[in-house]
Design an enzyme around this catalytic site. Structure first.
Site, PDB file in Angstrom:
ATOM      1  N   TYR A 194      -6.657  67.575 134.922  1.00 23.35           N
ATOM      2  CA  TYR A 194      -5.375  67.113 134.999  1.00 23.35           C
ATOM      3  C   TYR A 194      -4.557  68.008 136.205  1.00 23.35           C
ATOM      4  O   TYR A 194      -3.919  67.255 136.953  1.00 23.35           O
ATOM      5  CB  TYR A 194      -4.661  67.105 133.697  1.00 23.35           C
ATOM      6  CG  TYR A 194      -3.455  66.438 133.776  1.00 23.35           C
ATOM      7  CD1 TYR A 194      -3.438  65.146 133.475  1.00 23.35           C
ATOM      8  CD2 TYR A 194      -2.090  67.043 133.676  1.00 23.35           C
ATOM      9  CE1 TYR A 194      -2.177  64.114 133.780  1.00 23.35           C
ATOM     10  CE2 TYR A 194      -1.061  66.106 133.727  1.00 23.35           C
ATOM     11  CZ  TYR A 194      -1.073  64.698 133.741  1.00 23.35           C
ATOM     12  OH  TYR A 194       0.047  63.876 133.748  1.00 23.35           O
ATOM     13  N   LYS A 198      -3.201  66.323 139.919  1.00 25.03           N
ATOM     14  CA  LYS A 198      -1.862  66.351 140.010  1.00 25.03           C
ATOM     15  C   LYS A 198      -1.334  67.171 141.392  1.00 25.03           C
ATOM     16  O   LYS A 198      -0.577  66.524 142.291  1.00 25.03           O
ATOM     17  CB  LYS A 198      -1.133  66.684 138.784  1.00 25.03           C
ATOM     18  CG  LYS A 198      -1.210  65.644 137.644  1.00 25.03           C
ATOM     19  CD  LYS A 198      -1.097  64.321 138.127  1.00 25.03           C
ATOM     20  CE  LYS A 198      -0.996  63.449 136.978  1.00 25.03           C
ATOM     21  NZ  LYS A 198      -0.733  62.056 137.398  1.00 25.03           N
TER      22      LYS A 198
HETATM   23  N1  NAD Z   1       3.663  60.622 129.939  1.00 26.90           N
HETATM   24  C1  NAD Z   1       3.871  61.592 130.170  1.00 26.90           C
HETATM   25  O1  NAD Z   1       4.705  62.404 129.537  1.00 26.90           O
HETATM   26  C2  NAD Z   1       3.733  62.031 131.805  1.00 26.90           C
HETATM   27  C3  NAD Z   1       4.324  63.089 132.259  1.00 26.90           C
HETATM   28  C4  NAD Z   1       4.116  63.604 133.713  1.00 26.90           C
HETATM   29  C5  NAD Z   1       3.207  62.636 134.297  1.00 26.90           C
HETATM   30  N2  NAD Z   1       2.584  61.656 133.901  1.00 26.90           N
HETATM   31  C6  NAD Z   1       2.110  60.726 134.780  1.00 26.90           C
HETATM   32  O2  NAD Z   1       2.489  59.356 134.765  1.00 26.90           O
HETATM   33  C7  NAD Z   1       1.267  58.551 134.752  1.00 26.90           C
HETATM   34  C8  NAD Z   1       1.520  57.495 133.818  1.00 26.90           C
HETATM   35  O3  NAD Z   1       1.277  58.324 132.568  1.00 26.90           O
HETATM   36  P1  NAD Z   1       1.393  57.308 131.073  1.00 26.90           P
HETATM   37  O4  NAD Z   1       1.841  58.522 130.412  1.00 26.90           O
HETATM   38  O5  NAD Z   1       2.185  56.093 131.405  1.00 26.90           O
HETATM   39  O6  NAD Z   1      -0.252  57.145 130.819  1.00 26.90           O
HETATM   40  P2  NAD Z   1      -0.924  55.874 130.185  1.00 26.90           P
HETATM   41  O7  NAD Z   1      -2.239  56.593 129.504  1.00 26.90           O
HETATM   42  O8  NAD Z   1       0.195  55.565 128.932  1.00 26.90           O
HETATM   43  O9  NAD Z   1      -0.872  54.926 131.081  1.00 26.90           O
HETATM   44  C9  NAD Z   1      -2.173  54.889 132.439  1.00 26.90           C
HETATM   45  C10 NAD Z   1      -2.747  53.613 132.399  1.00 26.90           C
HETATM   46  O10 NAD Z   1      -3.640  53.836 133.404  1.00 26.90           O
HETATM   47  C11 NAD Z   1      -4.524  52.697 133.127  1.00 26.90           C
HETATM   48  N3  NAD Z   1      -5.847  53.088 133.680  1.00 26.90           N
HETATM   49  C12 NAD Z   1      -6.597  53.946 133.315  1.00 26.90           C
HETATM   50  N4  NAD Z   1      -7.780  54.100 134.242  1.00 26.90           N
HETATM   51  C13 NAD Z   1      -7.574  53.004 135.213  1.00 26.90           C
HETATM   52  C14 NAD Z   1      -8.365  52.321 136.294  1.00 26.90           C
HETATM   53  N5  NAD Z   1      -9.745  52.802 136.666  1.00 26.90           N
HETATM   54  N6  NAD Z   1      -7.878  51.351 136.907  1.00 26.90           N
HETATM   55  C15 NAD Z   1      -6.776  50.827 136.541  1.00 26.90           C
HETATM   56  N7  NAD Z   1      -5.930  51.251 135.409  1.00 26.90           N
HETATM   57  C16 NAD Z   1      -6.529  52.396 134.783  1.00 26.90           C
HETATM   58  C17 NAD Z   1      -4.665  52.864 131.532  1.00 26.90           C
HETATM   59  O11 NAD Z   1      -5.349  51.609 131.006  1.00 26.90           O
HETATM   60  C18 NAD Z   1      -3.215  52.967 131.016  1.00 26.90           C
HETATM   61  O12 NAD Z   1      -2.725  51.529 130.995  1.00 26.90           O
HETATM   62  C19 NAD Z   1       0.020  59.155 134.797  1.00 26.90           C
HETATM   63  O13 NAD Z   1      -0.043  59.585 136.307  1.00 26.90           O
HETATM   64  C20 NAD Z   1       0.463  60.449 134.289  1.00 26.90           C
HETATM   65  O14 NAD Z   1      -0.341  61.559 134.586  1.00 26.90           O
HETATM   66  C21 NAD Z   1       2.962  61.011 132.442  1.00 26.90           C
END
Ligand code: NAD
Length: 283
Positions: A194, A198
């Protein structure tokens, strides 16, 4: 004229008719990015492994915001699929203005209950999980940027937004994931992949920003802090102790920043990483 010197601030945020491809569009934040774009008049294209989810959210967003929207099933680690997504977008809308590289594996190490997470520790971290995480978070972002970004550069206009994380700026504080009753070697940790994904996305942002600076394509990153989704209380307390604003984020709190970064409101910004984390990385 939209975005030109002298345009009103309101016009600079306007996204009317702009087509935005959002990877991971059916996930927690992907849907919020799509809503933000639709609210400003743009056309979100939600791309996700979960095609049914992407299509259902696209239909709902179209109905709520009165814009066109599309959901497409695709695996962004497969170049042919990404090219297929571009072809569908161009067939349907004849343009692509915005790419949000949002898809990533975001393993939730803060699950409640005592679960051994031996696998997550560096000494045992499985090569197949490393490869899978890098494939989605970094290679997927690279492929989408290569294929969609090249089309933007050809047209001489476009915006790429990479969704990084506060953990793209600082190391995870593994103490927040500790669970009672487990020996040290069984304690869960935020996986090394991770952090690498990032930090790598922020590097990709700087590379692309300078590479395409003279082709009208701007590239920035957004580094969100953790979103509250009902995680267990002990975890939330430990994490919020590390955050000057004293709480995790609401899932809607990144929408305005996304609009800023993908619209002409940020026209003089490229290669930057906007950190929105309640101040966590300042402490
Ligand atoms: N949720 C948080 O607290 C948070 C905090 C900081 C950063 N982020 C970042 O924000 C982004 C979204 O996070 P989230 O919490 O919505 O995650 P999530 O797991 O809810 O959503 C990720 C989506 O990506 C899709 N996915 C995975 N592999 C894939 C592929 N090969 N092709 C197409 N789609 C694919 C999944 O099906 C899922 O719908 C991520 O990059 C995460 O690292 C999230």
């Amino acid at each position: 004229m939209r975005g030109a010197p002298g345009a009103s601030v309101r016009d600079q945020f306007d996204l009317t008719g702009r087509v935005a491809m959002i990877t991971g569009g059916a996930g927690l934040l992907g849907v919020r990015h799509a809503e933000a774009i639709a609210e400003m008049g743009g056309i979100p294209v939600l791309v996700d492994l979960d095609g049914e989810g992407a299509q259902a959210w696209a239909a709902e967003i179209a109905a709520v915001y009165g814009v066109q929207a599309m959901g497409i099933q695709a695996d962004i680690t497969q170049p042919k699929m990404v090219s297929g997504v571009l072809a569908r977008i161009l067939d349907t809308f004849e343009r692509v203005d915005i790419l949000i590289n949002n898809a990533a594996h975001n393993p939730k190490m803060e699950a409640s209950g005592t679960v051994s997470a031996h696998w997550s520790r560096l000494e045992h971290f499985p090569l197949d999980i490393w490869n899978r995480d890098i494939a989605v978070g970094l290679t997927g972002a690279f492929l989408c940027s290569q294929i969609i970004g090249a089309e933007m550069a050809r047209r001489g206009k476009g915006v790429i937004l990479n969704i990084a994380s506060d953990l793209g700026v600082i190391a995870p504080d593994q103490r927040v994931y500790r669970q009672p009753g487990l020996p040290d070697e069984e304690q869960p940790v935020k996986p090394v992949s991770y952090s690498v994904v990032k930090h790598g996305l922020i590097g990709l942002t700087r590379y692309l920003a300078t590479y395409w600076a003279d082709r009208g394509v701007r590239v920035n990153a957004l580094s969100p802090g953790g979103v509250y989704t009902g995680q267990n209380e002990v975890f939330v307390q430990r994490l919020t102790n590390l955050i000057p604003l004293g709480r995790m984020a609401y899932e809607d709190e990144y929408k305005a920043a996304v609009v800023f970064l993908v619209s002409d409101a940020s026209s003089y910004m490229t290669g930057a990483n906007l950190v929105i984390d309640g101040g966590r990385t300042v402490w």
